[in-house]
Design a protein around this motif. Structure first.
Motif, PDB file in Angstrom:
ATOM      1  N   VAL A   1      20.651  21.839  58.888  1.00 57.39           N
ATOM      2  CA  VAL A   1      19.892  21.585  59.915  1.00 57.39           C
ATOM      3  C   VAL A   1      19.826  20.175  60.253  1.00 57.39           C
ATOM      4  CG1 VAL A   1      17.226  21.641  60.331  1.00 57.39           C
ATOM      5  CG2 VAL A   1      18.210  23.426  58.916  1.00 57.39           C
ATOM      6  N   GLY A   2      20.119  19.726  61.517  1.00 58.47           N
ATOM      7  CA  GLY A   2      20.249  18.350  61.896  1.00 58.47           C
ATOM      8  C   GLY A   2      21.335  17.665  61.304  1.00 58.47           C
ATOM      9  N   ALA A   3      21.817  16.492  61.490  1.00 56.19           N
ATOM     10  CA  ALA A   3      22.696  15.715  61.247  1.00 56.19           C
ATOM     11  C   ALA A   3      23.116  15.828  59.650  1.00 56.19           C
ATOM     12  CB  ALA A   3      22.982  14.324  61.774  1.00 56.19           C
ATOM     13  N   GLY A   4      24.000  16.517  59.316  1.00 57.53           N
ATOM     14  CA  GLY A   4      24.287  16.376  57.819  1.00 57.53           C
ATOM     15  C   GLY A   4      23.477  17.222  56.961  1.00 57.53           C
ATOM     16  N   GLY A   5      22.475  17.978  57.488  1.00 56.00           N
ATOM     17  CA  GLY A   5      21.733  18.934  56.714  1.00 56.00           C
ATOM     18  C   GLY A   5      20.519  18.122  56.314  1.00 56.00           C
ATOM     19  N   ARG A   6      19.067  18.060  57.046  1.00 56.57           N
ATOM     20  CA  ARG A   6      18.146  17.281  56.582  1.00 56.57           C
ATOM     21  C   ARG A   6      17.469  17.739  55.259  1.00 56.57           C
ATOM     22  NH1 ARG A   6      14.901  18.849  60.682  1.00 56.57           N
ATOM     23  NH2 ARG A   6      13.909  20.379  59.099  1.00 56.57           N
TER      24      ARG A   6
ATOM     25  N   GLY B   1      18.989  18.448  52.761  1.00 60.93           N
ATOM     26  CA  GLY B   1      19.773  19.795  51.990  1.00 60.93           C
ATOM     27  C   GLY B   1      19.215  20.997  52.692  1.00 60.93           C
ATOM     28  N   GLU B   2      18.567  21.010  53.597  1.00 63.41           N
ATOM     29  CA  GLU B   2      18.082  22.204  54.546  1.00 63.41           C
ATOM     30  C   GLU B   2      19.334  22.918  55.269  1.00 63.41           C
ATOM     31  OE1 GLU B   2      14.797  20.697  56.686  1.00 63.41           O
ATOM     32  OE2 GLU B   2      13.457  21.239  54.864  1.00 63.41           O
ATOM     33  N   PHE B   3      19.375  23.941  55.279  1.00 63.22           N
ATOM     34  CA  PHE B   3      20.191  24.866  55.961  1.00 63.22           C
ATOM     35  C   PHE B   3      19.745  26.199  56.541  1.00 63.22           C
ATOM     36  CE2 PHE B   3      22.957  22.002  53.539  1.00 63.22           C
ATOM     37  CZ  PHE B   3      24.091  22.196  53.829  1.00 63.22           C
ATOM     38  N   LEU B   4      20.352  26.652  57.871  1.00 68.12           N
ATOM     39  CA  LEU B   4      20.211  27.917  58.146  1.00 68.12           C
ATOM     40  C   LEU B   4      21.155  28.910  57.751  1.00 68.12           C
ATOM     41  CD1 LEU B   4      19.087  26.946  61.682  1.00 68.12           C
ATOM     42  CD2 LEU B   4      17.542  27.575  59.573  1.00 68.12           C
ATOM     43  N   ILE B   5      20.900  29.861  57.127  1.00 71.97           N
ATOM     44  CA  ILE B   5      21.656  31.095  56.623  1.00 71.97           C
ATOM     45  C   ILE B   5      21.916  32.128  57.503  1.00 71.97           C
ATOM     46  CG2 ILE B   5      22.324  32.398  54.416  1.00 71.97           C
ATOM     47  CD1 ILE B   5      21.896  29.438  53.962  1.00 71.97           C
ATOM     48  N   ARG B   6      23.031  32.612  57.929  1.00 75.80           N
ATOM     49  CA  ARG B   6      23.299  33.762  58.821  1.00 75.80           C
ATOM     50  C   ARG B   6      24.443  34.547  58.133  1.00 75.80           C
ATOM     51  NH1 ARG B   6      21.246  34.415  63.590  1.00 75.80           N
ATOM     52  NH2 ARG B   6      22.332  36.097  65.038  1.00 75.80           N
ATOM     53  N   GLY B   7      24.137  36.028  58.144  1.00 75.24           N
ATOM     54  CA  GLY B   7      25.105  36.949  57.638  1.00 75.24           C
ATOM     55  C   GLY B   7      24.269  38.082  56.798  1.00 75.24           C
ATOM     56  N   HIS B   8      24.864  38.519  55.819  1.00 73.60           N
ATOM     57  CA  HIS B   8      24.249  39.817  55.161  1.00 73.60           C
ATOM     58  C   HIS B   8      24.418  39.709  53.776  1.00 73.60           C
ATOM     59  CE1 HIS B   8      28.246  41.341  54.950  1.00 73.60           C
ATOM     60  NE2 HIS B   8      27.774  42.425  53.997  1.00 73.60           N
ATOM     61  N   LYS B   9      23.735  40.632  53.094  1.00 71.73           N
ATOM     62  CA  LYS B   9      23.882  40.928  51.469  1.00 71.73           C
ATOM     63  C   LYS B   9      23.780  42.480  51.665  1.00 71.73           C
ATOM     64  CE  LYS B   9      24.843  36.692  50.238  1.00 71.73           C
ATOM     65  NZ  LYS B   9      26.119  36.370  49.908  1.00 71.73           N
TER      66      LYS B   9
ATOM     67  N   ASP C   1       9.808  36.108  45.337  1.00 72.28           N
ATOM     68  CA  ASP C   1       9.300  34.774  46.183  1.00 72.28           C
ATOM     69  C   ASP C   1      10.433  33.973  46.708  1.00 72.28           C
ATOM     70  OD1 ASP C   1       6.386  35.006  45.857  1.00 72.28           O
ATOM     71  OD2 ASP C   1       6.936  35.106  43.837  1.00 72.28           O
ATOM     72  N   ALA C   2      11.489  34.024  46.052  1.00 70.04           N
ATOM     73  CA  ALA C   2      12.649  33.291  46.596  1.00 70.04           C
ATOM     74  C   ALA C   2      13.993  34.032  45.853  1.00 70.04           C
ATOM     75  CB  ALA C   2      12.806  31.900  46.301  1.00 70.04           C
ATOM     76  N   HIS C   3      15.207  33.818  46.633  1.00 66.46           N
ATOM     77  CA  HIS C   3      16.499  34.442  46.231  1.00 66.46           C
ATOM     78  C   HIS C   3      17.502  33.421  46.100  1.00 66.46           C
ATOM     79  CE1 HIS C   3      14.698  38.206  46.901  1.00 66.46           C
ATOM     80  NE2 HIS C   3      15.601  38.618  46.199  1.00 66.46           N
ATOM     81  N   LEU C   4      18.345  33.174  45.063  1.00 75.33           N
ATOM     82  CA  LEU C   4      19.462  32.050  45.027  1.00 75.33           C
ATOM     83  C   LEU C   4      20.455  32.866  45.645  1.00 75.33           C
ATOM     84  CD1 LEU C   4      17.605  30.571  42.864  1.00 75.33           C
ATOM     85  CD2 LEU C   4      19.813  30.448  41.630  1.00 75.33           C
ATOM     86  N   VAL C   5      21.134  32.398  46.816  1.00 71.98           N
ATOM     87  CA  VAL C   5      22.116  33.050  47.776  1.00 71.98           C
ATOM     88  C   VAL C   5      23.253  32.326  47.992  1.00 71.98           C
ATOM     89  CG1 VAL C   5      22.431  33.969  50.214  1.00 71.98           C
ATOM     90  CG2 VAL C   5      20.081  34.132  48.998  1.00 71.98           C
ATOM     91  N   VAL C   6      24.554  33.051  47.720  1.00 73.17           N
ATOM     92  CA  VAL C   6      25.843  32.171  48.180  1.00 73.17           C
ATOM     93  C   VAL C   6      26.271  32.489  49.751  1.00 73.17           C
ATOM     94  CG1 VAL C   6      28.274  32.287  47.476  1.00 73.17           C
ATOM     95  CG2 VAL C   6      26.498  32.623  45.828  1.00 73.17           C
ATOM     96  N   ALA C   7      26.657  31.307  50.311  1.00 74.67           N
ATOM     97  CA  ALA C   7      26.812  31.279  51.695  1.00 74.67           C
ATOM     98  C   ALA C   7      27.933  30.097  51.810  1.00 74.67           C
ATOM     99  CB  ALA C   7      25.743  31.101  52.560  1.00 74.67           C
ATOM    100  N   ARG C   8      28.685  30.383  52.777  1.00 74.11           N
ATOM    101  CA  ARG C   8      29.836  29.246  53.168  1.00 74.11           C
ATOM    102  C   ARG C   8      29.328  28.105  54.128  1.00 74.11           C
ATOM    103  NH1 ARG C   8      34.874  30.206  52.031  1.00 74.11           N
ATOM    104  NH2 ARG C   8      35.502  32.122  51.054  1.00 74.11           N
ATOM    105  N   THR C   9      29.697  26.972  53.680  1.00 76.12           N
ATOM    106  CA  THR C   9      29.402  25.839  54.752  1.00 76.12           C
ATOM    107  C   THR C   9      30.818  25.438  55.396  1.00 76.12           C
ATOM    108  OG1 THR C   9      29.790  24.260  53.019  1.00 76.12           O
ATOM    109  CG2 THR C   9      27.709  24.853  53.212  1.00 76.12           C
TER     110      THR C   9
ATOM    111  N   ASP D   1      19.452  33.348  60.455  1.00 77.36           N
ATOM    112  CA  ASP D   1      19.033  31.906  60.505  1.00 77.36           C
ATOM    113  C   ASP D   1      18.040  31.819  59.560  1.00 77.36           C
ATOM    114  OD1 ASP D   1      21.470  31.230  62.385  1.00 77.36           O
ATOM    115  OD2 ASP D   1      19.953  31.545  64.091  1.00 77.36           O
ATOM    116  N   ALA D   2      18.170  32.464  58.384  1.00 76.15           N
ATOM    117  CA  ALA D   2      17.053  32.210  57.527  1.00 76.15           C
ATOM    118  C   ALA D   2      17.253  30.789  56.826  1.00 76.15           C
ATOM    119  CB  ALA D   2      17.276  32.954  56.192  1.00 76.15           C
ATOM    120  N   TYR D   3      15.991  30.073  56.567  1.00 68.74           N
ATOM    121  CA  TYR D   3      15.647  28.881  55.856  1.00 68.74           C
ATOM    122  C   TYR D   3      16.305  28.591  54.496  1.00 68.74           C
ATOM    123  CZ  TYR D   3      13.469  24.649  54.047  1.00 68.74           C
ATOM    124  OH  TYR D   3      13.120  23.637  53.255  1.00 68.74           O
ATOM    125  N   GLY D   4      17.201  27.864  54.002  1.00 68.18           N
ATOM    126  CA  GLY D   4      17.657  27.936  52.684  1.00 68.18           C
ATOM    127  C   GLY D   4      17.906  26.190  52.270  1.00 68.18           C
ATOM    128  N   ILE D   5      17.685  26.073  50.904  1.00 66.98           N
ATOM    129  CA  ILE D   5      17.798  24.782  50.439  1.00 66.98           C
ATOM    130  C   ILE D   5      19.014  24.740  49.472  1.00 66.98           C
ATOM    131  CG2 ILE D   5      16.808  22.778  49.160  1.00 66.98           C
ATOM    132  CD1 ILE D   5      14.039  24.144  49.748  1.00 66.98           C
TER     133      ILE D   5
END
Length: 550
Positions: free
Chosen positions: A202-207, A209-217, A226-234, A279-283
């Motif tokens: 999110v933003g330049a270089g990730g504000r 540590g914030e990212f947008l996650i796109r894909g599936h599980k 209340d939250a999940h630990l999710v693996v995604a590719r940068t 585009d789910a929000y993730g840290i």
């Protein structure tokens, strides 16, 4: 009454209203051995609560009335909500308020804290296994999230809380939280490096540590966490791990869209789902590109949970079979007095105690992860134990069901539920072959540590010639060319676990138990079918009395 044609006799219900802790001599001994005697009174009280008829009723109702998925509310707004029967919430409340999430981490200097926690998990898993899934993932997330100062400061107290808060509201409004994990995708399965889900900063270089996650599980267990630990590719780093909350910081629902709930063979009280991240929000957790080691750290703990969970199923299968066989009569005698049945019951009792003594030895290692002697148990023996103990639960729950005859096969009692539950621990958190490969990889990375583990086993075997011969055979296998040894992975893991169980029973169990285990498990004819053992040299009465006092 004119509709009655006969009197009902020689029919007996499954065992309930008994104390799971007080009736388990091997578990009580394990607590004393690990320095957890201080927890004995609390464990006894908890064992009585878990064994009460009401708790068994909650377990039955939670599995009969399975979770229901509502993607939208009455006015068409997307809510992605999973509703559970009240009995599910009673079980979850019971586990949380007993400290089953926090106990191992609450007092870092308290000796035996991990063993006391393991006793909780072991007893809980005997009554109802579905609720163990969110409990396992939440407990396993604590070591990972505690390394993230920002997240831990915000959410650590809620993660460690012993209160139960089932509300579907943002984390900031809750008194306690549950954590899940998301790794598996359609194309990869256990091969997490094949995952295609992406994370864009999110933003330049990730504000922050914030990212947008796109894909599936493809498998996303307990989506109401209340939250999940999710693996995604940068784009730059590759597979990375992210903290993906159910609600975004602005108070809106995060874009984690549940597609449907899985129709599973067992574990039906618990919801498992397929999801898409729009585009789910993730840290970001840890460093970019280090997502697999991060999530594997969590999986190392959940694999221990699988061993404990399957040991719990073996224990409950054995207890129910023994209790029933002591009452049910056939051919002029109770089943427990029939020679062939005595072989079956003895085999069940041996397998159960061997699984417990290994699980508790592993648990002690998790309390001292910086000790090299303990670390090799964590890294080598945990995947080996998960492979073997979980496999044994699949076979022996079926055998225990058979003790009940047709009554065991009907779906209104715990025996059928145990049978359906058993395969899940062998499959989830890495299937059997994956576990054997992990054993081989751990040995390949630290071969000297593996030989030192065998040295430990040899020393503890003392003068027991058959066991020492097994240790030597394992040494010879380690000298095999690595390319060939991989193909022998299942055989090596099996021999390693059986040897460790033999050593631990010789060291800690009564002679009747250790002698019977070594005499049967190291017999070349053993293993083709449960109960096909020579009981002439075995004190069967002593084994059954120890397993479940008459």
């Amino acid at each position: 009454m004119d509709w009655q044609t006969h009197e009902i006799n020689n029919q007996f219900d499954e065992l309930t209203d008994y104390n799971l802790y007080d009736t388990d001599a091997a578990l009580r001994e394990a607590m004393e051995r690990a320095g957890a005697g201080w927890a004995g009174q609390d464990l006894s009280r908890y064992g009585a609560t878990l064994g009460a008829g009401q708790t068994w009723q909650w377990a039955a109702e939670a599995n009969r009335h399975t979770p229901e998925f509502d993607p939208f509310d009455a006015r068409g707004r997307r809510i992605d909500r999973v509703d559970f029967h009240p009995s599910w919430h009673e079980l979850m409340r019971l586990h949380r308020e007993s400290g089953s999430v926090s106990l191992a981490f609450r007092e870092p200097q308290q000796r035996g804290r991990w063993s006391a926690w393991a006793a909780h998990f072991y007893m809980e898993g005997q009554v109802e296994a579905g609720s163990m899934c969110p409990l396992s993932m939440t407990q396993a997330s604590i070591p990972v999230l505690s390394k993230e100062p920002g997240l831990w400061q915000r959410y650590g107290a809620k993660l460690m809380s012993d209160s139960y808060d089932a509300r579907d509201v943002p984390i900031e409004q809750k008194s306690s939280i549950w954590i899940g994990m998301g790794m598996t995708e359609k194309q990869g399965g256990s091969d997490v490096r094949a995952n295609t889900t992406t994370a864009t900063p999110v933003g330049a270089g990730g504000r922050g540590g914030e990212f947008l996650i796109r894909g599936h599980k493809w498998f996303f267990s307990a989506p109401m966490c209340d939250a999940h630990l999710v693996v995604a590719r940068t784009a730059d780093g590759g597979p990375s791990c992210f903290f993906v909350p159910r609600w975004r910081p602005d108070g809106s629902k995060n874009q984690v869209r549940v597609q449907r709930l899985k129709e599973k063979v067992g574990n039906r009280s618990n919801s498992s789902s397929e999801v898409e991240f729009q585009d789910a929000y993730g840290i970001l957790l840890g460093e970019e590109g280090r997502g697999i080691p991060t999530i594997i750290e969590m999986a190392t703990y959940t694999r221990l949970h699988c061993v404990l969970g399957s040991a719990a199923m073996l224990r409950q299968a054995s207890v129910q079979a023994i209790a029933y066989a002591r009452q049910r009569k056939a051919f002029g005698n109770v089943l427990a007095g029939q020679p062939l049945m005595r072989g079956v019951l003895a085999d069940l009792a041996l397998e159960s105690e061997a699984a417990l003594v290994l699980a508790m030895r592993l648990t002690e290692a998790y309390e001292q992860p910086s000790d090299p002697r303990q670390r090799v148990w964590m890294r080598v023996m945990t995947p080996a134990a998960k492979f073997w103990v979980c496999k044994r639960a699949v076979e022996l729950t079926g055998e225990a069901m058979e003790v009940f005859g047709g009554n065991g096969y009907v779906d209104n009692g715990p025996m059928a539920r145990l049978f359906r539950e058993a395969p899940v621990n062998s499959i989830w958190e890495g299937s059997g072959n994956v576990m054997c490969l992990d054993v081989m990889r751990a040995i390949g990375r630290e071969p000297q540590a593996a030989f030192e583990l065998l040295d430990q086993l040899a020393a503890d075997a003392g003068g027991d010639t058959p066991v020492r011969a097994e240790v030597e055979a394992l040494r010879q296998m380690l000298a095999t060319d690595p390319a060939e040894l991989e193909g022998l992975g299942r055989r090596f893991a099996q021999r390693l676990v059986l040897t460790a169980q033999a050593v631990l029973l010789r060291k800690h169990a009564p002679a009747a138990v250790a002698d019977a285990f070594i005499g049967t498990r190291l017999d070349p004819q053993w293993g083709r079918v449960v109960g096909a053992i020579d009981t002439r040299g075995i004190d069967v009465d002593a084994l059954l009395q120890r397993a479940l006092p008459a």
